[in-house]
Motif scaffolding. Structure first.
Motif, PDB file in Angstrom:
ATOM      1  N   THR A  32       0.836  -1.210   0.000  1.00 41.96           N
ATOM      2  CA  THR A  32       0.000   0.000   0.000  1.00 41.96           C
ATOM      3  C   THR A  32       0.866   1.253   0.000  1.00 41.96           C
ATOM      4  OG1 THR A  32      -1.764  -1.140   1.211  1.00 41.96           O
ATOM      5  CG2 THR A  32      -1.778   1.273   1.261  1.00 41.96           C
ATOM      6  N   PHE A  45      -5.394   2.363  -3.807  1.00 40.00           N
ATOM      7  CA  PHE A  45      -6.528   1.460  -4.005  1.00 40.00           C
ATOM      8  C   PHE A  45      -7.437   1.917  -5.143  1.00 40.00           C
ATOM      9  CE2 PHE A  45      -5.331   0.890   0.456  1.00 40.00           C
ATOM     10  CZ  PHE A  45      -5.204  -0.492   0.509  1.00 40.00           C
ATOM     11  N   ARG A  47     -11.282   1.467  -6.405  1.00 40.03           N
ATOM     12  CA  ARG A  47     -12.628   1.056  -5.986  1.00 40.03           C
ATOM     13  C   ARG A  47     -13.606   1.378  -7.105  1.00 40.03           C
ATOM     14  NH1 ARG A  47     -10.200   3.330  -1.499  1.00 40.03           N
ATOM     15  NH2 ARG A  47     -10.042   1.968   0.345  1.00 40.03           N
ATOM     16  N   CYS A  61     -12.689  -3.706  -4.342  1.00 43.83           N
ATOM     17  CA  CYS A  61     -11.455  -3.043  -3.916  1.00 43.83           C
ATOM     18  C   CYS A  61     -10.252  -3.834  -4.414  1.00 43.83           C
ATOM     19  CB  CYS A  61     -11.420  -2.931  -2.395  1.00 43.83           C
ATOM     20  SG  CYS A  61      -9.966  -2.062  -1.760  1.00 43.83           S
ATOM     21  N   PHE A  63      -5.765  -3.298  -5.460  1.00 36.55           N
ATOM     22  CA  PHE A  63      -4.630  -2.385  -5.469  1.00 36.55           C
ATOM     23  C   PHE A  63      -4.607  -1.678  -6.814  1.00 36.55           C
ATOM     24  CE2 PHE A  63      -2.362  -4.915  -2.064  1.00 36.55           C
ATOM     25  CZ  PHE A  63      -2.343  -3.874  -1.154  1.00 36.55           C
ATOM     26  N   PRO A  99      -6.671  -7.218  -2.078  1.00 38.78           N
ATOM     27  CA  PRO A  99      -7.648  -6.463  -1.277  1.00 38.78           C
ATOM     28  C   PRO A  99      -9.083  -6.959  -1.420  1.00 38.78           C
ATOM     29  CG  PRO A  99      -6.082  -4.954  -2.270  1.00 38.78           C
ATOM     30  CD  PRO A  99      -5.827  -6.304  -2.879  1.00 38.78           C
TER      31      PRO A  99
END
Length: 209
Positions: A32, A45, A47, A61, A63, A99
């Motif tokens: 991260t 991230f 989304r 979600c 990376f 994730p």
């Protein structure tokens, strides 16, 4: 199949996703931080809304493997130009998918199932293809282990429906083994210079008839 689909599969999802998230907490935190700087302020991230079981929308979600760089007119550059070295690494090793274990733990997804695609594709599925939403979408699936992003849309969607119709513990074990093999060998990982969208492809096919 029904007992596995309705009970055991979900129990495995919860146990496995919680365990992996606990074990990989430190490495995931490091990735991260790495992507935070590599993506030039675009964040670590990605989304996006996707349709899940029964078409219910949820936020996936992953990376983030690309920057948000735009051209002179403010349009995002092609994927191949925005993909960073760090992003290429996490994508080729499938680390970018990890994730989604949080989505699995929440019940939005399963470890194994048809990949959740874009909501805008919903009107373009055939009646048969819509059955891919009869189960929770997965981090990996039958289609991803049989060509990954090298297959045609028709082939991928047919494989998704095949999985729904043939779901079993044995099938899921085969998919897990093929997923591990594919990640190690980096099979079928392609960054397209030109994106291929299902809705655009089928609109063009409709017009050509």
């Amino acid at each position: 199949m029904r007992l596995y689909r309705d009970f055991f599969k979900r129990a495995i999802d919860i146990t496995a996703s919680a365990g992996v998230l606990a074990v990989l907490a430190a490495p995931l935190a490091a990735v991260t931080l790495w992507l935070h700087f590599a993506n030039k302020g675009a964040g670590a991230f990605f989304r996006q809304e996707r349709p899940g079981k029964d078409g219910k929308i949820f936020r996936i979600c992953k990376f983030k493997s690309m920057t948000d760089e735009c051209d002179a007119e403010g349009n995002l550059l092609p994927d191949a130009k925005r993909l960073t070295k760090a992003g290429r690494f996490v994508r080729s090793t499938s680390i970018d998918e990890l994730p989604q274990l949080w989505n699995v733990l929440k019940g939005d997804m399963s470890l194994i199932g048809p990949r959740p695609l874009l909501p805008r594709y919903l009107p373009w599925y055939t009646t048969r293809e819509n059955h891919r939403h009869d189960v929770r979408p997965g981090i990996t699936g039958w289609a991803q282990t049989h060509g990954r992003n090298l297959s045609t849309w028709n082939d991928k969607l047919e494989m998704d429906v095949w999985y729904v119709e043939n779901m079993s513990f044995v099938t899921d074990c085969k998919i897990i083994l093929r997923t591990i093999k594919g990640v190690i060998k980096k099979e079928g990982v392609v960054v397209n210079k030109k994106e291929n969208y299902l809705d655009i492809e089928r609109k063009n096919m409709k017009r050509s008839k």
